[in-house]
Design an enzyme around this catalytic site. Sequence first.
Site, PDB file in Angstrom:
ATOM      1  N   LYS A 157       0.934  -1.099   0.031  1.00  0.00           N
ATOM      2  CA  LYS A 157      -0.011  -0.079  -0.053  1.00  0.00           C
ATOM      3  C   LYS A 157       0.744   1.265  -0.155  1.00  0.00           C
ATOM      4  CE  LYS A 157      -4.350  -1.877   1.724  1.00  0.00           C
ATOM      5  NZ  LYS A 157      -3.729  -3.330   1.849  1.00  0.00           N
TER       6      LYS A 157
ATOM      7  N   GLU B 109      -9.682   7.237   3.828  1.00  0.00           N
ATOM      8  CA  GLU B 109     -10.487   5.886   4.520  1.00  0.00           C
ATOM      9  C   GLU B 109      -9.703   4.645   4.681  1.00  0.00           C
ATOM     10  OE1 GLU B 109     -10.101   6.138   1.139  1.00  0.00           O
ATOM     11  OE2 GLU B 109      -9.628   3.956   0.934  1.00  0.00           O
TER      12      GLU B 109
ATOM     13  N   SER C  44       1.872  -9.971  -1.333  1.00  0.00           N
ATOM     14  CA  SER C  44       1.542  -8.621  -1.006  1.00  0.00           C
ATOM     15  C   SER C  44       1.767  -7.784   0.385  1.00  0.00           C
ATOM     16  CB  SER C  44      -0.334  -8.323  -1.446  1.00  0.00           C
ATOM     17  OG  SER C  44      -0.940  -9.249  -0.675  1.00  0.00           O
TER      18      SER C  44
HETATM   19  C1  LIG Z   1      -5.040  -4.243   1.513  1.00  0.00           C
HETATM   20  C2  LIG Z   1      -4.271  -5.645   1.114  1.00  0.00           C
HETATM   21  C3  LIG Z   1      -4.661  -6.424   0.153  1.00  0.00           C
HETATM   22  C4  LIG Z   1      -5.727  -5.893  -0.597  1.00  0.00           C
HETATM   23  O1  LIG Z   1      -5.392  -5.924  -2.047  1.00  0.00           O
HETATM   24  P1  LIG Z   1      -5.826  -4.635  -2.783  1.00  0.00           P
HETATM   25  O2  LIG Z   1      -4.685  -4.037  -3.332  1.00  0.00           O
HETATM   26  O3  LIG Z   1      -6.330  -3.793  -2.009  1.00  0.00           O
HETATM   27  O4  LIG Z   1      -6.575  -5.450  -3.894  1.00  0.00           O
HETATM   28  C5  LIG Z   1      -3.829  -7.456  -0.039  1.00  0.00           C
HETATM   29  N1  LIG Z   1      -2.878  -7.895   0.576  1.00  0.00           N
HETATM   30  C6  LIG Z   1      -2.318  -7.143   1.617  1.00  0.00           C
HETATM   31  C7  LIG Z   1      -1.213  -7.255   2.571  1.00  0.00           C
HETATM   32  C8  LIG Z   1      -3.166  -5.731   1.929  1.00  0.00           C
HETATM   33  O5  LIG Z   1      -2.812  -5.098   2.970  1.00  0.00           O
END
Ligand SMILES: *Cc1c(COP(=O)(O)O)cnc(C)c1O
Length: 414
Positions: free
Chosen positions: A107, A129, A396
Amino acid sequence: MTVQQPNSFRTGPDERGHFGIYGGRFVAETLMPLILDLERAYNEAKADPKFQKEMDGHLASYVGRPSPLYFAERMTQHIRKTASGLSDGGAKIYFKREELNHTGAHKVNNVLGQIMLAKRMGKNRIIAETGAGMHGVATATLCAKFGLPCIVYMGAVDVERQKPNVLRMRMLGAEVRPVQSGARTLKDAMNEALRDWVTNVADTFYCIGTVAGPHPYPAMVRDFQSIIGRETREQMLAAEGCLPDSLIACIGGGPAAMGLFHPFLDERAIEIYGVEAAGHGIPSGQHAASIAGGRPGVLHGNRTYLLMDSDGQIVEAHSISAGLDYPGIGPEHSWLNDMGRVKFLSVTDDEAVAAFQLCSKLEGIIPALESAHALAKVPELAAQKPKDHLMVVNLSGRGDKDLASVEAFLESKK
Ligand SMILES: *Cc1c(COP(=O)(O)O)cnc(C)c1O
């Protein structure tokens, strides 16, 4: 159904923010000048080498980029060993390690870009948000770094559910405003932030965390996250001398996935998979799979696939992963789905938790529950591929934040 394929999948949106029939800017009259102002400023920043150079500097020294592309050797071997009927198959698995970024997820890539843009525009009050709190934490972090006041709107239910992230935001100097309207979750927090923006037009910048909202947000957030895919291209070329054969990422609103996918969309031989949260299963109605279980409608300034009841009311999403339970998906994903360029799959809570445990034990990496949704599809997809097939999973985020949820989930199954 055959659809007319465009010459390029990478040129959207059009000047009014449309990806096919999706996207656009469905906003109140009063917001329009702000949105146009933002679009102008973003286009100028994008074309300014000084802005890009400064951002690259912060990405390297503050965020910790580039994030590594890691060969997940034991997971690769595990899949080759356990998949039945495999004589010669089982793809080679790589992780793009976004969990190693400062704040523990992807993020921050987007928030850095937007906060730098806010400063460039002379907007000195930042609002955001948040649902699970990860975007709120990233925004509070960069506001601290750049010395800007930060107000985070968060549904009152989420404030209770996500205490540790609320404490983080406060420690970083942000004000967390609990939202009491509607179901008191992410959708309502986003409505409240839009309301704040309309009433504080002169000095306020709204930092959106996902590839949704009115144009130019979906394109801008995608562009800031595309560093994930650009690095992956270079790193795979360096490691293997060629591009990957498939990509896979989880989808909340979709920025993590779009950031990995976008630089590869025009290499049509590359298979691309987005994984939505199926919660208790699509038939249960308790899920967050907007593509698999939703239909097109308008929310938060854009047209896209949404979870709705028969009256068109938005319904609450469910997932064990708080970061995936947004009742919509970015408009570009909706378009890529209809074009058949990205294939959307879904994974239940049970499957995600199993993948969470497997990755931790095989690779020594505790993934975020969100990322575990992508990981859960890897064995089945990889088993169908030959050994020279290169598969990249977007890791992610990291899973420290999810240990209590996983523990409680496993206890409840005993
Ligand atoms: C917020 C989040 C997501 C959600 O993915 P988007 O990029 O919002 O589709 C995925 N993995 C992690 C670790 C997150 O914090």
